[in-house]
Every structure is written in C-alpha cells, then in structure tokens.
Design a protein around this motif. Structure first.
Motif, short mmCIF file in Angstrom:
data_model
loop_
_atom_site.label_atom_id
_atom_site.label_comp_id
_atom_site.label_asym_id
_atom_site.label_seq_id
_atom_site.Cartn_x
_atom_site.Cartn_y
_atom_site.Cartn_z
N THR A 86 79.39 28.29 -5.93
CA THR A 86 80.42 28.25 -4.90
C THR A 86 79.87 28.98 -3.68
O THR A 86 79.50 30.14 -3.78
N VAL A 88 80.54 29.94 0.39
CA VAL A 88 81.46 30.01 1.52
C VAL A 88 80.71 30.62 2.70
O VAL A 88 80.09 31.69 2.57
N PRO A 97 79.37 19.68 8.54
CA PRO A 97 79.65 19.88 7.11
C PRO A 97 78.38 19.89 6.27
O PRO A 97 77.41 19.18 6.56
N GLU A 102 82.01 25.55 1.71
CA GLU A 102 83.23 25.69 2.51
C GLU A 102 82.91 26.52 3.74
O GLU A 102 82.38 27.63 3.64
N ALA A 120 88.68 32.11 -0.15
CA ALA A 120 87.91 30.88 -0.31
C ALA A 120 86.92 30.99 -1.46
O ALA A 120 86.64 30.01 -2.14
#
Length: 220
Positions: A86, A88, A97, A102, A120
C-alpha cells in the motif's frame, strides 16, 4: 573533449544560455535516457533504487508513505519492487496517476496532512520516504534552513506513523542532516547513515539520510 554521441543544443531565440545548458545536460544524462527507456518518470527513481540496493529498506515493506511524491519516480520503484504494498504519496504539485498508489494533492506542512496520510494508509507504516525540498531563493543558508525544516517535519511525522523496526529515508543537503537532528534520529533508530547514490549528480549538494530499525515508543 565531449564524449562520442554527445548532443549539443543550439541556443534558441527565446531560450536562455542557462536553460540551454540544462537541456543539453538532460539530453546527455545516461540516467535520464535510462529512465525514459524503462518507463520511470525521472532519474530520481535510480537514486532510491541504488539506496535500497545498499541498505535494503524496501524488503518486506507493506505500507509506504512517499512525501514530496512529484513526479512519482520513487513510488514507481516501490510498486515495481513491492506490487502488493500500500503506497500513499503527497505533493503540492499535480501528479499523473500511478497504478496502485493513492495520491494526495495537498501541502504536507498543513495541519490536515498527517491525519489524511494516516487515514489513507490504513495502519502503521513500514517505510516513510521524503524527497521534499524547499523552493530555492538563491541564498545558500536560507535554502538550507528551509529544506532542513521540511526534513525535521518529515522525521517527526515518521516517529508518529512508523511501526517498530520501520525505516525513514530522506533527502538532506550540504553533506547531511544537522547534528541536533542526527542525534535525535540516532536515539529513535538503530542505525542512521548518510549516503550519496551514484545517480545523484556529482555537482549536486543533495545527500540522503537512511534510518533503519525504528525503536518505537521505547525511544520516547
């Protein structure tokens, strides 16, 4: 003597000599050419790659925060090496993007940013990266102080979000972080090292501080 294949850029009517030199350097920079060929957004991707090859801080990281994300080269490296992680990132500048990342378009120095990043991420971070640098004003001492304020803010944030054993990697200048910050980092982490990866231009004043083995609340 210029090396074989060196490309020269003619000074255009509306281009300054300084911008012409910058463009010529970009065209002849092997890291720039390599980044373009390998799909990275900037040569900075290789700075992180080289630091990781030396220190191994990406190994096993599941949650990663990228401070000063733009244009996105560091997050690209993380996702290529850790597809299931993950990630961020945050930046003042718009960032195209990146699959699996994120992106928060906001100022890290605002009061709302730390909570937004934590929300997030969804849990303690294994790694906090910071490639943040203040916009230069041309006065070396002022520029160094402004950038060091960002490094200190990034470090304080890292203390709050890292899991025990986690790592913090940040850009610094003028040979490294100042002695007060280094002392605090050494109190908080098992190891603190300064490094200048090969991808960092020889004439650049940037260095990086690599902190591993976060001690967690025991260091409070």
């Amino acid at each position: 003597m210029k090396p074989p294949g060196h490309q020269r850029v003619k000074t255009a009517r509306k281009r300054t000599a300084q911008s012409t030199r910058w463009l010529e350097r970009q065209l002849n920079d092997p890291y720039v050419r390599r980044a373009k060929a390998e799909g990275y957004r900037s040569r900075a991707a290789y700075k992180l790659s080289e630091l990781d090859e030396r220190f191994g801080f990406l190994k096993g990281a599941k949650r990663v925060i990228d401070l000063g994300l733009a244009p996105g080269g560091w997050s690209q490296v993380v996702k290529r090496r850790l597809p299931a992680s993950t990630v961020v990132g945050i930046d003042l500048l718009p960032v195209d993007p990146i699959e699996g990342v994120e992106i928060l378009l906001m100022d890290f120095m605002t009061d709302a940013a730390p909570d937004a990043l934590r929300a997030a991420l969804g849990g303690p971070a294994d790694l906090v990266l910071s490639d943040m640098a203040a916009n230069t004003v041309g006065h070396p001492q002022t520029d160094a102080l402004r950038t060091m304020a960002l490094v200190e803010a990034a470090a304080e944030f890292a203390y709050e979000v890292l899991r025990p054993g986690g790592a913090f990697v940040s850009k610094v200048f003028a040979g490294g972080a100042d002695t007060t910050l280094v002392a605090e980092l050494k109190r908080r982490f098992a190891t603190v090292k300064h490094a200048k990866p090969p991808a960092s231009r020889k004439g650049s004043v940037e260095w990086f501080v690599v902190c591993q083995g976060f001690k967690g609340q025991s260091a409070e």
